[in-house]
Scaffold this active site. Structure first.
Site, PDB file in Angstrom:
ATOM      1  N   ASP A  97     -36.010 -18.735 -76.462  1.00 16.10           N
ATOM      2  CA  ASP A  97     -34.972 -17.796 -76.881  1.00 16.10           C
ATOM      3  C   ASP A  97     -34.224 -17.338 -75.634  1.00 16.10           C
ATOM      4  O   ASP A  97     -34.750 -16.550 -74.838  1.00 16.10           O
ATOM      5  CB  ASP A  97     -35.586 -16.585 -77.582  1.00 16.10           C
ATOM      6  CG  ASP A  97     -36.207 -16.912 -78.930  1.00 16.10           C
ATOM      7  OD1 ASP A  97     -36.425 -18.098 -79.216  1.00 16.10           O
ATOM      8  OD2 ASP A  97     -36.482 -15.966 -79.693  1.00 16.10           O
ATOM      9  N   LYS A 159     -29.470 -15.740 -82.542  1.00 15.37           N
ATOM     10  CA  LYS A 159     -30.391 -14.619 -82.725  1.00 15.37           C
ATOM     11  C   LYS A 159     -29.667 -13.308 -82.467  1.00 15.37           C
ATOM     12  O   LYS A 159     -28.843 -13.222 -81.561  1.00 15.37           O
ATOM     13  CB  LYS A 159     -31.575 -14.807 -81.773  1.00 15.37           C
ATOM     14  CG  LYS A 159     -32.598 -13.683 -81.760  1.00 15.37           C
ATOM     15  CD  LYS A 159     -33.724 -14.019 -80.790  1.00 15.37           C
ATOM     16  CE  LYS A 159     -34.666 -12.848 -80.558  1.00 15.37           C
ATOM     17  NZ  LYS A 159     -35.748 -13.175 -79.608  1.00 15.37           N
ATOM     18  N   LYS A 189     -31.925 -16.032 -86.477  1.00 15.39           N
ATOM     19  CA  LYS A 189     -33.106 -15.213 -86.201  1.00 15.39           C
ATOM     20  C   LYS A 189     -32.691 -13.753 -86.103  1.00 15.39           C
ATOM     21  O   LYS A 189     -31.904 -13.372 -85.236  1.00 15.39           O
ATOM     22  CB  LYS A 189     -33.804 -15.656 -84.920  1.00 15.39           C
ATOM     23  CG  LYS A 189     -35.058 -14.822 -84.611  1.00 15.39           C
ATOM     24  CD  LYS A 189     -35.818 -15.366 -83.415  1.00 15.39           C
ATOM     25  CE  LYS A 189     -36.977 -14.460 -83.024  1.00 15.39           C
ATOM     26  NZ  LYS A 189     -37.745 -14.984 -81.874  1.00 15.39           N
TER      27      LYS A 189
END
Length: 245
Positions: A97, A159, A189
């Site tokens: 991430d 995300k 996400k």
């Protein structure tokens, strides 16, 4: 709206159970990882320096390791982010991430945004790559542009948040905007401030396909309580069945 009803099993399969607190000790990490195995989550998200140490408690477990790159500010040089990604892959991370450089996003430098994501994408080889936008600090136009740059650079997910920014975490509006922009071509996400089962279900309906959560046990406990209450209500009304999740 998501076509599939979100059950607890589906939630656990799409939950990144998270521990990113600075100063985490070996004992705290082990407790966290053993709890993750007990919960039945598919993945844990931990700091990059903890990846190798996590191998022991996760041995013979299907739980995968997610880690972060350029965290939490995203202001690292693209070359540094790429080096972080390469090290994380070498250490055993299954997913990365990365935090995007928000200054590039706010400036509308989409070529620059795409270039730094591409650098991490190349270093991460076949690993799942998620791009953290910090949506609470961005305008709708900036969120849309960042999502498009992430898709062009080969990311697998966008995300919402790091969970560390004072601007805030995931919101239904941001998730819906991201989902509309990527149109199912990338995952979404939702992360940051997600503490209840109701919030998880609401974000799922808005288009989230993955969740970054630290209070996973509390969410599941609330989920079970809600399901039991619905079942009891159904029995009392003579329906013979509860709604469940």
């Amino acid at each position: 709206m998501s076509p599939t009803a979100l059950t607890t099993g589906l939630f656990l399969a799409n939950a990144d159970h998270t521990l990113l607190a600075p100063g985490t000790t070996s004992a705290e990490l082990e407790t966290f990882l053993l709890a993750a195995r007990e919960l039945g989550v598919a993945r844990v998200c931990i700091s990059p320096t903890l990846i190798v140490e996590a191998a022991g408690p996760l041995r013979s477990s299907p739980v995968q390791v997610v880690t972060v790159v350029g965290f939490p500010s995203g202001v690292h040089a693209a070359e540094v982010k790429a080096a972080e990604a390469a090290q994380a892959v070498s250490d055993g991370a299954a997913e990365l991430d990365m935090v995007v450089n928000r200054g590039l996003v706010r400036a509308g430098d989409w070529a620059g945004v795409e270039a730094e994501i591409s650098a991490v994408r190349e270093a991460a080889t076949d690993r799942v790559l998620k791009v953290i936008l910090e949506t609470a600090a961005l305008s709708d136009a900036e969120i849309i542009g960042a999502c498009r740059a992430a898709e062009a650079a080969g990311a697998d997910f966008v995300k919402t948040s790091t969970g560390f920014d004072p601007a805030g975490g995931a919101s239904v509006h941001a998730v819906r905007l991201m989902a509309d922009t990527v149109g199912g071509r990338l995952g979404i996400k939702a992360s940051g401030g997600i503490r209840t089962a109701a919030a998880v279900r609401e974000l799922w309906t808005a288009g989230a396909t993955r969740f970054g959560v630290s209070g996973t046990a509390a969410i599941l406990a609330e989920w079970d309580d809600t399901a039991r209450a619905a079942s009891n209500t159904g029995s009392g009304s003579g329906s013979g069945s509860g709604s469940g999740y």
